[in-house]
Design an enzyme around this catalytic site. Structure first.
Site, short mmCIF file in Angstrom:
data_model
loop_
_atom_site.label_atom_id
_atom_site.label_comp_id
_atom_site.label_asym_id
_atom_site.label_seq_id
_atom_site.Cartn_x
_atom_site.Cartn_y
_atom_site.Cartn_z
N TYR A 263 11.08 -18.78 -38.83
CA TYR A 263 11.57 -17.83 -39.83
C TYR A 263 12.94 -17.62 -39.38
CZ TYR A 263 6.58 -16.25 -39.56
OH TYR A 263 5.05 -16.12 -39.68
N1 LIG Z 1 0.73 -17.25 -38.79
C1 LIG Z 1 1.16 -17.91 -39.96
O1 LIG Z 1 0.92 -19.14 -40.27
C2 LIG Z 1 1.81 -16.68 -40.93
C3 LIG Z 1 1.94 -17.35 -42.22
C4 LIG Z 1 2.59 -16.35 -42.99
C5 LIG Z 1 2.83 -15.14 -42.64
N2 LIG Z 1 2.89 -14.66 -41.46
C6 LIG Z 1 3.27 -13.47 -40.92
O2 LIG Z 1 2.77 -12.30 -41.48
C7 LIG Z 1 3.47 -11.58 -42.08
C8 LIG Z 1 3.07 -11.04 -43.50
O3 LIG Z 1 2.88 -12.02 -44.33
P1 LIG Z 1 3.90 -12.38 -45.73
O4 LIG Z 1 5.05 -11.35 -45.47
O5 LIG Z 1 4.21 -13.51 -46.05
O6 LIG Z 1 2.68 -11.43 -46.83
P2 LIG Z 1 2.25 -10.23 -47.21
O7 LIG Z 1 2.60 -9.10 -45.82
O8 LIG Z 1 0.94 -10.37 -47.74
O9 LIG Z 1 3.21 -9.69 -48.39
C9 LIG Z 1 4.47 -9.13 -48.29
C10 LIG Z 1 5.35 -9.07 -49.49
O10 LIG Z 1 4.72 -8.17 -50.46
C11 LIG Z 1 5.94 -7.45 -51.18
N3 LIG Z 1 5.54 -6.08 -50.79
C12 LIG Z 1 5.35 -5.51 -49.51
N4 LIG Z 1 5.34 -4.11 -50.02
C13 LIG Z 1 5.65 -3.94 -51.07
C14 LIG Z 1 5.71 -2.84 -52.15
N5 LIG Z 1 5.38 -1.73 -51.62
N6 LIG Z 1 5.64 -2.86 -53.32
C15 LIG Z 1 5.89 -4.14 -53.90
N7 LIG Z 1 5.85 -5.23 -53.07
C16 LIG Z 1 5.85 -5.25 -51.91
C17 LIG Z 1 7.06 -8.10 -50.44
O11 LIG Z 1 7.50 -9.35 -51.29
P3 LIG Z 1 8.44 -9.22 -52.41
O12 LIG Z 1 9.18 -8.31 -52.35
O13 LIG Z 1 9.26 -10.56 -52.37
O14 LIG Z 1 7.67 -9.47 -53.76
C18 LIG Z 1 6.76 -8.45 -49.11
O15 LIG Z 1 7.60 -9.49 -48.45
C19 LIG Z 1 4.68 -12.54 -42.23
O16 LIG Z 1 6.02 -11.53 -42.16
C20 LIG Z 1 4.59 -13.10 -40.90
O17 LIG Z 1 5.21 -12.26 -39.83
C21 LIG Z 1 2.02 -15.73 -40.52
#
Ligand SMILES: NC(=O)c1ccc[n+]([C@@H]2O[C@H](COP(=O)([O-])OP(=O)(O)OC[C@H]3O[C@@H](n4cnc5c(N)ncnc54)[C@H](OP(=O)(O)O)[C@@H]3O)[C@@H](O)[C@H]2O)c1
Length: 308
Positions: A51
């Site tokens: 990241y």
């Molecule tokens: N192990 C793996 O392969 C893997 C893969 C992916 C992720 N991860 C981990 O999981 C974490 C979470 O995944 P993710 O961040 O990709 O997806 P997520 O948590 O499902 O979605 C987060 C995104 O949703 C939006 N969001 C969050 N709160 C909000 C709100 N209150 N109102 C409106 N939009 C909101 C933001 O994006 P926007 O503002 O851009 O819309 C935010 O970055 C990552 O940070 C990482 O640490 C791990």
């Protein structure tokens, strides 16, 4: 706070995702989100060496560097559970011994810590013998550089095989699995994979808990969302996704909370789940997520969402 499976790590019911740090959140914004998360009662951070390498001008390690600077400015490192991952950075996309040992040193340096609390094998590598991979993780634990090891993106069969080898060789065992899992992506985890996790007393720490933002309720028919993840998130805007949103809207109203918090609470209340991971790039976004730290759905509410 739930204890993470068989460890002595007490983790909050929401794990803060770090892939936005150095991507959609700059350092100042990231520090503000991190401070507010801890202020609200959170203590569990998820990052990875990769990241945010996908951003133009970045080469990976940006998120760990931001977290490291933030930790250095606080002086309460022992209160925070720091998880990071290895195996997806360009030039290090494998689970060979040298990759794991070298990458761990680099992560420790960027994070500015003397140990990582939870170190994930980011992606299963079928081209490296599991024995080699798992021996390297074991060495990191024995050397005190890593407290516990965990797996991400493993199939049920490969996870079971890895656990067997760890048991047979007396290696440090995986204590958690980080799979993609949320209200609109359930098939891959619920089934054989969850059975292996449950049978071996692992904890589940799901990623994409908000389906990349879809489960915040901001993707609705006719609404244009400005986000680099809008393409992937809006693919859930189908009949099933709309049904899920309808019930989330209703339960959010009942509990006087947000759609995102209800979606996260459903996940937190699933068998084996210790803490869903979700990211926020602003304080406003974070405020919608933190109510999950104290939100309990009734079993009937959980069942209603599960049945959709
Ligand atoms: N192990 C793996 O392969 C893997 C893969 C992916 C992720 N991860 C981990 O999981 C974490 C979470 O995944 P993710 O961040 O990709 O997806 P997520 O948590 O499902 O979605 C987060 C995104 O949703 C939006 N969001 C969050 N709160 C909000 C709100 N209150 N109102 C409106 N939009 C909101 C933001 O994006 P926007 O503002 O851009 O819309 C935010 O970055 C990552 O940070 C990482 O640490 C791990």
């Amino acid at each position: 706070m739930p204890i993470l499976s068989t460890t002595d790590l007490n983790v909050s019911r929401l794990c803060l995702g770090g892939n936005v740090f150095g991507w959609t959140a700059d350092e100042t914004q990231s520090f503000a989100v991190l401070d507010a998360y801890v202020e609200a009662g959170g203590n569990f951070l998820d990052t990875a060496d990769v990241y945010s390498a996908w951003v133009e001008g970045n080469s990976g390690g940006e998120s760990e560097t931001i977290i490291g600077k933030w930790l250095a400015g606080r002086g309460d490192r022992d209160q925070i559970v720091v998880a990071t991952k290895v195996g997806m950075l360009a030039g290090f996309k494998n689970q060979k011994r040298d990759t794991i040992l070298t990458s761990a040193e680099r992560s420790l340096k960027r994070l500015g810590v003397d140990h990582i609390d939870l170190y994930y094998n980011h992606l299963d590598d079928p081209n490296t013998p599991l024995e080699e991979t798992l021996a390297a993780y074991d060495q990191l634990v024995r050397d005190g550089k890593v407290r516990y090891v965990a797996a991400s993106n493993f199939s049920a069969e490969r996870l079971a095989r890895a656990l067997e080898i760890q048991e047979r060789e007396g290696f440090a065992k995986f204590v958690a699995l980080q799979p993609e899992y949320n209200l609109v992506s359930r098939d891959e985890f619920e089934g054989d994979l969850r059975d292996v996790v449950a049978k071996n007393d692992l904890a589940t720490v799901p990623y994409y808990s908000l389906a990349r933002g879809f489960l915040t309720g901001k993707y609705r028919p006719g609404v244009q969302v400005q986000s680099p993840r809008a393409g992937a998130a809006s693919k859930h805007l189908d009949e099933h996704g709309l049904q899920v949103l309808e019930v989330l809207d209703e339960l959010a109203e009942t509990h006087g909370t947000t759609v995102a918090a209800v979606a996260l609470a459903w996940l937190a209340q699933q068998p084996t789940v210790a803490a869903p991971i979700a990211s926020a790039r602003t304080l406003e976004q974070l405020q919608d997520l933190v109510p999950v730290l104290s939100l309990d759905l009734t079993q009937a509410e959980v069942d209603r969402l599960s049945a959709i």
